[in-house]
Enzyme design. Structure first.
Site, PDB file in Angstrom:
ATOM      1  N   HIS A 179      -4.152  -1.872  -6.038  1.00  0.00           N
ATOM      2  CA  HIS A 179      -3.379  -0.659  -6.233  1.00  0.00           C
ATOM      3  C   HIS A 179      -4.259   0.385  -6.902  1.00  0.00           C
ATOM      4  CE1 HIS A 179      -2.371  -3.716  -9.290  1.00  0.00           C
ATOM      5  NE2 HIS A 179      -2.471  -2.752 -10.176  1.00  0.00           N
TER       6      HIS A 179
ATOM      7  N   ASP B 148       0.821  -1.225   0.000  1.00  0.00           N
ATOM      8  CA  ASP B 148       0.000   0.000   0.000  1.00  0.00           C
ATOM      9  C   ASP B 148       0.848   1.266   0.000  1.00  0.00           C
ATOM     10  OD1 ASP B 148      -2.393  -1.646   0.362  1.00  0.00           O
ATOM     11  OD2 ASP B 148      -1.723  -1.871   2.434  1.00  0.00           O
TER      12      ASP B 148
END
Length: 427
Positions: free
Chosen positions: A41, A13
């Site tokens: 993503h 992340d």
């Protein structure tokens, strides 16, 4: 050398997608080399936001090949759904290429993942998407590959061989219902038919690209600290997000790599269970979580929040050979009176500068912080390094010094135009 690897250097992340996008702008191919649709993503293309988990980030950039390498595990249903979703947003996917050697996530992988996680007394926080069981079958040499999926005869033979054992596990070990052969066969043969036009030998293709000195970006999923070998085992993923994963997961050699870019946030976050030495449980954590929108792209779970950990990052530098650093989410720290960086740990009275391998160490670990002054200014419109408040500049410089890696870029927001380069991406 014409290859650049973009590596998440924390627990995932970190914002790898937009850094990949910078390289992809002048690249010929973008390659995802490991992981599956467990890792989301978020990327921006113009004013359009894309939340991807199955497709490579390069899919939204025209003119580049978007490749799913052999190290990826593919859920055909999820992949086709995501193709449909991006097409509805105006993206064409004729540039998508799938390795014929990539392994397929089957319904029994997902069922076993869910059953195992539910039954376990020591949950690791899996996304229950079948990633681990698919990689287990790959290593056990009982996996089904994309090359098998697109051949109905071979696929049927393998499914008939493997399904009885998987059903025995589901019914006898976990008390779950058995899966139906015909239902799986019909559905997956159709998936194979739809995906077949995208399938080829991607290792051969990449070899040809690199012989012609084409520019290739390799995109990792998750992050170094979730690597099955180098992460916080057993609280890890089932593949190798480190730079070394490219060699096996894409089928290229190390001599073909020019740079390894480590992507980090200006603080640390983590989804799921496992060690997190700098984790915060106070108002600062709440502030960062809300300002930074720290919720999982795939799971929607709130992420755990902590200060930047230079010990863990030095480990990432070592195991991936980072040559450049991209620091995201600097703006999230605006408004804090002070910011901290973990520079070492203390274990049983001894100061240590390496990241421990044993999970038991973290139970008695103290973290040693370096405290720097924060800044109040809104920096989201900053476009140059010297426009940042001096305290923000010093924070970035200190990170680079501690890691001994040059800074490539810093970001003051989620959009591409809020990421600013200090040097060319292709040198």
């Amino acid at each position: 050398m014409s290859g650049v690897i973009v590596v998440g250097s924390q627990w995932g992340d970190e914002g790898k997608g937009k850094i990949v996008d910078f390289f992809a702008e002048h690249a010929d191919a973008v390659v995802r080399y490991q992981g599956g649709n467990n890792a989301g993503h978020t990327i921006w293309h113009g004013d359009t936001k894309f939340e991807l988990s199955a497709l490579p980030s390069g899919i939204v950039t025209k003119g580049q090949l978007a490749i799913l390498g052999n190290g990826v595990v593919i859920n055909p249903e999820a992949l086709l759904a995501e193709i449909k979703e991006v097409e509805s947003q105006g993206v064409t996917v004729e540039n998508l290429i799938i390795s014929n050697r990539a392994h397929v996530i089957m319904p029994y992988h997902i069922a076993l993942d869910k059953a195992s996680e539910t039954a376990s007394n020591n949950r690791i926080g899996t996304t229950k998407k079948g990633i681990g069981p698919a990689y287990t079958d790959k290593i056990s040499r009982v996996g089904i590959r994309v090359a098998d999926l697109i051949d109905p005869e071979i696929f049927g033979k393998l499914l008939k061989e493997y399904l009885p054992f998987k059903n025995a596990q589901l019914t006898k070990l976990y008390g779950e219902e058995a899966l139906d052969y015909n239902e799986i066969y019909d559905k997956y043969v159709e998936y194979g038919r739809q995906l077949a036009p995208y399938v080829t030998d991607t290792s051969y293709l990449l070899g040809q690209q690199m012989k012609e000195n084409k520019r290739v970006v390799f995109e990792g999923a998750q992050g170094v600290m979730l690597d099955v070998d180098h992460g916080t085992y057993p609280f890890v993923t089932s593949s190798n997000p480190t730079a070394g994963g490219v060699m096996n997961g894409a089928g290229v050699g190390p001599k073909q790599i020019q740079d390894v870019v480590g992507v980090i946030k200006a603080y640390t976050s983590r989804v799921g269970s496992g060690p997190f030495p700098t984790e915060l449980f106070n108002d600062t954590a709440d502030h960062i979580r809300e300002i930074g929108h720290e919720y999982g792209v795939v799971t929607k779970r709130p992420r755990r929040i902590g200060w930047l950990d230079a010990v863990a990052l030095r480990h990432a530098v070592q195991v991936s050979g980072l040559t450049k650093l991209a620091i995201n989410s600097l703006d999230v720290l605006s408004g804090l009176k002070e910011v901290k960086i973990a520079t070492s740990y203390t274990y049983k009275g001894e100061e240590i500068h390496h990241f421990p391998a044993s999970d038991t160490w973290f139970q008695g670990l103290d973290v040693n912080f370096e405290t720097l002054p924060g800044w109040d200014e809104d920096i989201t419109d900053v476009t140059k390094f010297d426009e940042l408040p001096i305290n923000a500049q010093n924070y970035l410089k200190r990170i680079s010094e501690l890691l001994e890696v040059d800074l490539l870029s810093f970001a003051v927001g989620p959009k591409p135009e809020q990421t600013h380069l200090l040097r060319p991406v292709w040198e």
